[in-house]
Enzyme design. Sequence first.
Site, PDB file in Angstrom:
ATOM      1  N   LYS A  78     -40.231  11.284 -37.317  1.00 47.79           N
ATOM      2  CA  LYS A  78     -38.876  11.629 -37.750  1.00 47.79           C
ATOM      3  C   LYS A  78     -38.596  10.966 -39.093  1.00 47.79           C
ATOM      4  O   LYS A  78     -38.916   9.787 -39.274  1.00 47.79           O
ATOM      5  CB  LYS A  78     -37.816  11.186 -36.738  1.00 47.79           C
ATOM      6  CG  LYS A  78     -36.385  11.550 -37.173  1.00 47.79           C
ATOM      7  CD  LYS A  78     -35.357  11.140 -36.143  1.00 47.79           C
ATOM      8  CE  LYS A  78     -35.033   9.662 -36.192  1.00 47.79           C
ATOM      9  NZ  LYS A  78     -34.378   9.239 -37.475  1.00 47.79           N
ATOM     10  N   GLU A 123     -26.371  13.247 -36.856  1.00 45.53           N
ATOM     11  CA  GLU A 123     -25.720  12.008 -36.433  1.00 45.53           C
ATOM     12  C   GLU A 123     -24.342  11.833 -37.057  1.00 45.53           C
ATOM     13  O   GLU A 123     -24.182  11.935 -38.278  1.00 45.53           O
ATOM     14  CB  GLU A 123     -26.595  10.798 -36.789  1.00 45.53           C
ATOM     15  CG  GLU A 123     -25.975   9.472 -36.330  1.00 45.53           C
ATOM     16  CD  GLU A 123     -26.911   8.291 -36.428  1.00 45.53           C
ATOM     17  OE1 GLU A 123     -26.455   7.161 -36.135  1.00 45.53           O
ATOM     18  OE2 GLU A 123     -28.087   8.486 -36.791  1.00 45.53           O
ATOM     19  N   ASP A 129     -40.167   7.094 -35.507  1.00 44.95           N
ATOM     20  CA  ASP A 129     -39.171   7.047 -36.569  1.00 44.95           C
ATOM     21  C   ASP A 129     -39.772   6.283 -37.745  1.00 44.95           C
ATOM     22  O   ASP A 129     -40.156   5.123 -37.605  1.00 44.95           O
ATOM     23  CB  ASP A 129     -37.935   6.315 -36.034  1.00 44.95           C
ATOM     24  CG  ASP A 129     -36.669   6.644 -36.792  1.00 44.95           C
ATOM     25  OD1 ASP A 129     -36.731   7.454 -37.736  1.00 44.95           O
ATOM     26  OD2 ASP A 129     -35.620   6.103 -36.417  1.00 44.95           O
ATOM     27  N   GLU A 166     -35.499  10.223 -41.944  1.00 44.84           N
ATOM     28  CA  GLU A 166     -34.109  10.313 -42.383  1.00 44.84           C
ATOM     29  C   GLU A 166     -34.119  11.141 -43.662  1.00 44.84           C
ATOM     30  O   GLU A 166     -34.743  10.762 -44.654  1.00 44.84           O
ATOM     31  CB  GLU A 166     -33.521   8.924 -42.588  1.00 44.84           C
ATOM     32  CG  GLU A 166     -33.363   8.170 -41.278  1.00 44.84           C
ATOM     33  CD  GLU A 166     -32.456   6.964 -41.382  1.00 44.84           C
ATOM     34  OE1 GLU A 166     -31.798   6.776 -42.433  1.00 44.84           O
ATOM     35  OE2 GLU A 166     -32.379   6.201 -40.398  1.00 44.84           O
ATOM     36  N   ASP A 197     -36.189   3.273 -35.470  1.00 46.12           N
ATOM     37  CA  ASP A 197     -36.056   2.058 -36.268  1.00 46.12           C
ATOM     38  C   ASP A 197     -34.781   1.316 -35.895  1.00 46.12           C
ATOM     39  O   ASP A 197     -34.518   0.223 -36.397  1.00 46.12           O
ATOM     40  CB  ASP A 197     -36.136   2.347 -37.758  1.00 46.12           C
ATOM     41  CG  ASP A 197     -34.977   3.170 -38.296  1.00 46.12           C
ATOM     42  OD1 ASP A 197     -34.165   3.665 -37.489  1.00 46.12           O
ATOM     43  OD2 ASP A 197     -34.885   3.341 -39.536  1.00 46.12           O
ATOM     44  N   SER A 198     -34.017   1.903 -34.974  1.00 49.43           N
ATOM     45  CA  SER A 198     -32.886   1.197 -34.365  1.00 49.43           C
ATOM     46  C   SER A 198     -33.342  -0.077 -33.668  1.00 49.43           C
ATOM     47  O   SER A 198     -32.514  -0.914 -33.302  1.00 49.43           O
ATOM     48  CB  SER A 198     -32.154   2.103 -33.379  1.00 49.43           C
ATOM     49  OG  SER A 198     -33.064   2.728 -32.484  1.00 49.43           O
TER      50      SER A 198
END
Length: 269
Positions: free
Chosen positions: A111, A179, A81, A113, A42-43
């Site tokens: 993935k 991270e 993500d 968060e 999602d970057s």
Amino acid sequence: MPTVRDLQAMAGEEPITMLTAYDAVTASIVDDTGVDAILVGDSMGNAILGHDDTLPVTLEEMASRVGAVARGTDDALVVADMPFLSFGADEGESIRNCGRMLKEEGANAVKLESGPHTVDLTERLTELGIPTMAHLGLTPQSVNQTGYTRQATAREDAEEILDLAREHEAAGAFALVLEHIPANLAGKVTETVDIPTIGIGAGGDCDGQVLVFTDVVGLSESSPPFAEQFGDVRSEVADAVDEYIDAVESGAFPAESHSHTADELDDLY
């Protein structure tokens, strides 16, 4: 087709390499180099789509990009993500959204968060055959709570990350992104869990590393302090565009070799 077991078998044996990609062309280039995993992050929100952070990325945007990357990839494990609020509010909706990335778009895993709220979801996804990668430390979707500063520098916070790592492993997570946390904490997590740890700004003791593609190749205008620029693609692209503009303005392009004529049209008028 790559599986999460292939990635897990590398832990402690050889470093795992992961990069982001957001389109089929980039995915093909990254895949051809032999990278082990591709994260459709999602970057893309700030790296590609022009947002200030990752929060505006929609499920539809993610699905489109995951499909493109999957079509451009033959060998690497493709990880989708899950964007902000596409999971966590309702279990059924979370499962459907995650499952879509595998069933319709061709990802191999998702993935999340992670936090206390994702332990049960990770377990349920795993039960349903949706391989799930956890993500602890700096979680950019929580930027309004945490900012982008280094996380878990206090003992209590470090212990929470260690506990959450254990809980997500027990829930079935196949790997764990760490991270922007202290390197010695990342090393302790890596030592504690059996699943692979993949660091980003978390030191060299993790089982692998991940970075954003635009940072690695030098497309980004600015990069986080833990990233490394291994190329200067931005300058190369700018030079190529400058040459194109000069060629058009000077009349050098298009040349005769770039065109064709049809003799039968000579007497069109």
